[in-house]
Design a protein around this motif. Structure first.
Motif, PDB file in Angstrom:
ATOM      1  N   SER A   7      12.805  48.511  39.393  1.00 20.64           N
ATOM      2  CA  SER A   7      12.305  47.128  39.431  1.00 20.64           C
ATOM      3  C   SER A   7      13.460  46.134  39.229  1.00 20.64           C
ATOM      4  N   GLY A   8      13.213  44.901  39.639  1.00 18.01           N
ATOM      5  CA  GLY A   8      14.223  43.849  39.481  1.00 18.01           C
ATOM      6  C   GLY A   8      14.238  43.312  38.062  1.00 18.01           C
ATOM      7  N   PRO A   9      15.092  42.303  37.805  1.00 20.46           N
ATOM      8  CA  PRO A   9      15.182  41.728  36.463  1.00 20.46           C
ATOM      9  C   PRO A   9      13.853  41.148  35.989  1.00 20.46           C
ATOM     10  N   ASP A  10      13.570  41.276  34.696  1.00 23.25           N
ATOM     11  CA  ASP A  10      12.370  40.696  34.091  1.00 23.25           C
ATOM     12  C   ASP A  10      12.760  39.313  33.560  1.00 23.25           C
ATOM     13  N   ALA A  12      11.152  36.941  32.012  1.00 24.44           N
ATOM     14  CA  ALA A  12      10.716  36.550  30.660  1.00 24.44           C
ATOM     15  C   ALA A  12      11.608  37.207  29.598  1.00 24.44           C
ATOM     16  N   VAL A  13      11.883  38.490  29.779  1.00 24.59           N
ATOM     17  CA  VAL A  13      12.777  39.189  28.833  1.00 24.59           C
ATOM     18  C   VAL A  13      14.163  38.550  28.880  1.00 24.59           C
ATOM     19  N   GLY A  14      14.627  38.276  30.086  1.00 21.30           N
ATOM     20  CA  GLY A  14      15.954  37.678  30.259  1.00 21.30           C
ATOM     21  C   GLY A  14      16.076  36.334  29.557  1.00 21.30           C
ATOM     22  N   ARG A  15      15.038  35.500  29.703  1.00 16.51           N
ATOM     23  CA  ARG A  15      15.058  34.162  29.084  1.00 16.51           C
ATOM     24  C   ARG A  15      15.120  34.280  27.559  1.00 16.51           C
ATOM     25  N   LEU A  16      14.287  35.155  26.996  1.00 17.29           N
ATOM     26  CA  LEU A  16      14.287  35.326  25.531  1.00 17.29           C
ATOM     27  C   LEU A  16      15.645  35.854  25.035  1.00 17.29           C
ATOM     28  N   LEU A  17      16.203  36.812  25.782  1.00 22.30           N
ATOM     29  CA  LEU A  17      17.492  37.376  25.362  1.00 22.30           C
ATOM     30  C   LEU A  17      18.602  36.323  25.443  1.00 22.30           C
ATOM     31  N   ARG A  18      18.627  35.581  26.548  1.00 21.15           N
ATOM     32  CA  ARG A  18      19.668  34.540  26.688  1.00 21.15           C
ATOM     33  C   ARG A  18      19.570  33.536  25.559  1.00 21.15           C
ATOM     34  N   ASP A  19      18.339  33.165  25.221  1.00 19.94           N
ATOM     35  CA  ASP A  19      18.148  32.168  24.163  1.00 19.94           C
ATOM     36  C   ASP A  19      18.590  32.724  22.799  1.00 19.94           C
ATOM     37  N   ALA A  20      18.252  33.981  22.551  1.00 23.16           N
ATOM     38  CA  ALA A  20      18.598  34.575  21.250  1.00 23.16           C
ATOM     39  C   ALA A  20      20.097  34.814  21.101  1.00 23.16           C
ATOM     40  N   LEU A  21      20.764  35.041  22.229  1.00 25.35           N
ATOM     41  CA  LEU A  21      22.190  35.382  22.167  1.00 25.35           C
ATOM     42  C   LEU A  21      23.085  34.198  22.527  1.00 25.35           C
ATOM     43  N   GLU A  22      22.462  33.045  22.798  1.00 27.11           N
ATOM     44  CA  GLU A  22      23.208  31.889  23.304  1.00 27.11           C
ATOM     45  C   GLU A  22      24.374  31.523  22.384  1.00 27.11           C
TER      46      GLU A  22
ATOM     47  N   ARG B  36      27.695  36.486  25.114  1.00 24.03           N
ATOM     48  CA  ARG B  36      26.343  36.999  24.845  1.00 24.03           C
ATOM     49  C   ARG B  36      26.351  38.527  24.777  1.00 24.03           C
ATOM     50  N   ARG B  39      27.853  39.698  21.642  1.00 21.93           N
ATOM     51  CA  ARG B  39      26.926  39.469  20.530  1.00 21.93           C
ATOM     52  C   ARG B  39      25.816  40.519  20.522  1.00 21.93           C
ATOM     53  N   ARG B 120      14.174  33.230  17.930  1.00 27.52           N
ATOM     54  CA  ARG B 120      15.498  33.819  18.201  1.00 27.52           C
ATOM     55  C   ARG B 120      15.779  34.958  17.226  1.00 27.52           C
ATOM     56  N   VAL B 123      13.725  38.017  18.233  1.00 25.97           N
ATOM     57  CA  VAL B 123      14.298  38.684  19.415  1.00 25.97           C
ATOM     58  C   VAL B 123      15.576  39.426  19.023  1.00 25.97           C
ATOM     59  N   PHE B 141      21.408  43.336  32.530  1.00 26.28           N
ATOM     60  CA  PHE B 141      20.521  43.344  33.704  1.00 26.28           C
ATOM     61  C   PHE B 141      19.559  42.158  33.695  1.00 26.28           C
ATOM     62  N   ASP B 142      18.802  42.002  32.613  1.00 23.39           N
ATOM     63  CA  ASP B 142      17.757  40.965  32.579  1.00 23.39           C
ATOM     64  C   ASP B 142      18.300  39.573  32.245  1.00 23.39           C
ATOM     65  N   ALA B 143      19.266  39.503  31.333  1.00 17.44           N
ATOM     66  CA  ALA B 143      19.743  38.177  30.916  1.00 17.44           C
ATOM     67  C   ALA B 143      20.890  37.684  31.787  1.00 17.44           C
ATOM     68  N   ARG B 170      13.503  47.741  27.824  1.00 12.78           N
ATOM     69  CA  ARG B 170      12.494  46.735  28.149  1.00 12.78           C
ATOM     70  C   ARG B 170      11.137  47.109  27.543  1.00 12.78           C
ATOM     71  N   LEU B 181       6.469  37.232  24.648  1.00 13.85           N
ATOM     72  CA  LEU B 181       6.747  37.399  26.072  1.00 13.85           C
ATOM     73  C   LEU B 181       5.633  36.806  26.914  1.00 13.85           C
ATOM     74  N   THR B 184       6.094  33.160  27.163  1.00  9.64           N
ATOM     75  CA  THR B 184       7.256  32.765  27.955  1.00  9.64           C
ATOM     76  C   THR B 184       6.971  32.850  29.452  1.00  9.64           C
TER      77      THR B 184
END
Lengths: 116, 185
Positions: A7-10, A12-22, B36, B39, B120, B123, B141-143, B170, B181, B184
């Motif tokens: 499957s391709g990128p998720d 919703a998961v990507g957005r949460l991860l980017r925000d948490a690791l920003e 990122r 981190r 945050r 997560v 992959f996702d972020a 995931r 999730l 979001t």
């Protein structure tokens, strides 16, 4: 059926991860990195110069020693053998540093014009 | 010429000939992703920034060995992750700290700041519970939008392992963050 492994990128998961690791302060980080790269470039230049300096000093010492031996040989009586120690002892830098009777402008002049 | 429109390979070529500005443009472009990922690996922003800086400097030193025929991002990511692992090996990483509301979202109302900081933190904790390789695979992959093959290249593992790691990571994240999730999406 599509494999779950394909499957391709998720989003919703990507957005949460980017925000948490920003990371914070992007501009400050980039500025700090630019300074580090400049410092690294300067350091590298000095390393290169230092690398050149070491063989340069060795070569200059070898040339000075050869010159001293040649001068000592040209001043020695016919048939005498000049050793490295004789050459160093009678060389201009040694005379100047020791402050002996021969030291002075005469010694420097003699070294420059030789036996002419 | 504006560096924003110049391809990575061209900037890398200029950097290899000593153009620090070109390397700066690459840093500006890729620093957020590598910070990122560092981190995600180390669990601490300060350590991640130390590792990212070490890794980016190592990339600057090695830029003349970069092969422009291959994508730049995985090459850079591999160097930064090696720097992060090196920091980890030397045992000088700090303990992971909870994210403060002010750090999470400067300028927001105190209630929203607190909510966002809590999200945050939740997560980050869920991510920290994953094995290291899964953490990196799902983040990249996702972020960050890396392809499976690029992740495999950066982590030095088979592509099939990356696919499996992303899938399991995931699934664990969905279990831990279910309601978040859904909000979001």
């Amino acid at each position: 059926m599509t494999s779950p492994f394909n499957s391709g990128p998720d989003e919703a998961v990507g957005r949460l991860l980017r925000d948490a690791l920003e990371p914070a302060h992007h501009a400050a980080f980039v500025t700090r990195m630019a300074a580090a790269v400049r410092a690294e470039a300067r350091e590298t230049t000095w390393d290169i110069l230092a690398g050149w300096a070491r063989p340069g000093v060795a070569a200059a010492a070898a040339i000075a020693l050869t010159l001293a031996m040649w001068l000592a040989q040209s001043r020695a009586p016919e048939g005498a053998v000049v050793t490295i120690a004789d050459a160093v002892e009678s060389s201009v830098p040694t005379l100047l540093l020791s402050g002996g009777a021969d030291a002075g402008t005469d010694a420097v002049l003699a070294a420059m014009v030789g036996d002419r | 010429m504006r560096t924003s429109s110049v391809a990575d390979a061209e900037l890398a070529r200029r950097a290899a000939s000593g153009d620090g500005g070109a390397f700066g443009a690459l840093v500006d472009r890729h620093a957020p992703a590598v910070r990122r990922a560092a981190r995600a690996l180390l669990g601490n922003e300060h350590d991640a920034d130390d590792a990212a800086q070490d890794g980016l400097l190592a990339a600057w030193r090695a830029i003349d060995r970069y092969d422009p025929a291959r994508p730049f991002r995985p090459w850079l990511m591999r160097i930064v992750l090696n720097a992060a692992r090196d920091l980890q090996r030397r045992g000088i990483v700090r303990r992971a700290e909870p994210i403060s509301p002010a750090e999470a979202a400067p300028g927001m109302s105190p209630e929203r700041e607190t909510d966002r900081a809590l999200i945050r933190d939740k997560v980050a904790r869920a991510l920290a519970r994953l094995p290291e390789r899964q953490r990196l695979a799902v983040t990249m992959f996702d972020a960050e939008g890396f392809a499976h093959a690029e992740i495999a290249d950066a982590l030095g593992i088979p592509e099939g392992t990356v696919r499996s790691d992303v899938f399991h990571a995931r699934r664990a994240l969905r279990e831990a963050l279910g309601s978040l999730l859904e909000e979001t999406r």
